[in-house]
Design a protein around this motif. Structure first.
Motif, PDB file in Angstrom:
ATOM      1  N   THR A 129       1.000   3.731  -2.996  1.00  0.00           N
ATOM      2  CA  THR A 129       0.991   3.046  -4.279  1.00  0.00           C
ATOM      3  C   THR A 129      -0.410   3.164  -4.881  1.00  0.00           C
ATOM      4  O   THR A 129      -1.330   3.669  -4.241  1.00  0.00           O
ATOM      5  N   ASP A 161      -6.258   3.022  -3.846  1.00  0.00           N
ATOM      6  CA  ASP A 161      -7.522   2.300  -3.993  1.00  0.00           C
ATOM      7  C   ASP A 161      -8.061   1.864  -2.633  1.00  0.00           C
ATOM      8  O   ASP A 161      -9.236   2.084  -2.306  1.00  0.00           O
ATOM      9  N   THR A 162      -7.189   1.266  -1.827  1.00  0.00           N
ATOM     10  CA  THR A 162      -7.599   0.838  -0.479  1.00  0.00           C
ATOM     11  C   THR A 162      -8.029   2.026   0.357  1.00  0.00           C
ATOM     12  O   THR A 162      -9.029   1.953   1.088  1.00  0.00           O
ATOM     13  N   LEU A 216       0.803  -1.222   0.000  1.00  0.00           N
ATOM     14  CA  LEU A 216       0.000   0.000   0.000  1.00  0.00           C
ATOM     15  C   LEU A 216       0.840   1.279   0.000  1.00  0.00           C
ATOM     16  O   LEU A 216       0.340   2.333  -0.384  1.00  0.00           O
ATOM     17  N   ALA A 248      -2.368   0.685  -5.381  1.00  0.00           N
ATOM     18  CA  ALA A 248      -3.198  -0.144  -4.496  1.00  0.00           C
ATOM     19  C   ALA A 248      -3.515   0.596  -3.203  1.00  0.00           C
ATOM     20  O   ALA A 248      -4.620   0.478  -2.650  1.00  0.00           O
TER      21      ALA A 248
END
Lengths: 163, 163
Positions: free
Chosen positions: A118, A123-124, A100, A120
């Motif tokens: 990142t 997004d998280t 992350l 990801a």
DNA sequence: TATTGTTATACTCTATAACTATA
DNA sequence: TATAGTTATAGAGTATAACAATA
């Protein structure tokens, strides 16, 4: 919804004398007890809400800081969160292992790591932020909107207080 | 004194943008951050205020419960405080070593210990309660009286909330 | 069988001290 | 000399599992 505008000793709150596990009159107006248990309850709701995304409430706070305006070093993130820089190392290790966040060396000062989200991580963060907001709403469910905002505002003030 | 009646996004609070160690806009309206740091600040003030009496904030809470109406067993005290009964054992050991509480076997149910304040315990409680109240006052110093009582009331409500 | 108190143990969160590398 | 990141370690606070005594 219950208003909070009356004096807290006025006795207009729901009767809780039948609860065996309640705090009792000795504790239920003491701020130490109230803050500790409020924090524990919100922590529980938040942990539950964030579980599907594999992060803890503390980790969501890190992601939120990293999403802020300027790129930040590990120490800067730690200072914003009010934790020690050694604590930050472990938290970033965990987030990095989950893919992350990323550590990049600072351009001109190679003692520093600039920490970034990142793809990801972004997004998280988006999903986790919503889940965290849902947990806050459940936490505040028994307060009307005005009382909830007054609570938030009062906490901001006492947290910023210096004495 | 600062009122809490405005919307928390209205921007009428003192500017804190010059603080390097502040939370920043990503965190300063999140309840998780606010509750955690509010609790830490009050804990610090309370620990400082109680130090002359040799007890911690958690121990003051135990003394307050024991000063309540009916005599209580270890498990009943633990339930009121919201801690495990094994945690209670260690807390009572510490208070007993300081001579502030006494364990007496229950008259008819010899599995239970009835816990009572000693004379020294009552004396310490009197002084410690005042010191704890002083800590609360310092904690709330930047809130007007009405906002402070609204804060206490709102915390009572969210702590009692069941969902 | 269930409950109360106890012990041993372990887990979470956090900080302090000491090290490495950079400045 | 001072700062940023790291590691090893330790402390506070808490809970779970297992046991003894008692109900």
């Amino acid at each position: 919804m219950i208003s909070t505008t009356d004096d807290y000793r006025s006795g207009t709150l729901p009767d809780v004398s039948s609860e065996v596990d309640g705090p009792g009159p000795e504790l239920d107006s003491r701020l130490g007890y109230l803050l500790k248990h409020a924090q524990q309850r919100l922590s529980g709701l938040t942990a539950e809400a964030l579980a599907p995304y594999g992060i803890a409430g503390r980790e969501l706070a890190v992601l939120l800081v990293l999403d802020g305006a300027e790129p930040a070093s590990q120490l800067e993130v730690a200072n914003r969160l009010g934790v020690d820089r050694t604590t930050m190392v472990a938290m970033l290790n965990a987030l990095q292992d989950k893919g992350l966040v990323r550590r990049n060396p600072h351009d001109s000062d190679r003692r520093k790591n600039i920490v970034e989200l990142t793809a990801a991580g972004k997004d998280t963060l988006g999903k986790a932020r919503q889940a965290g907001d849902d947990a806050e709403r459940r936490f505040l469910a028994d307060l009307d909107a005005k009382s909830a905002e007054q609570l938030r505002r009062a906490l901001q003030i006492v947290v910023r207080s210096k004495s």
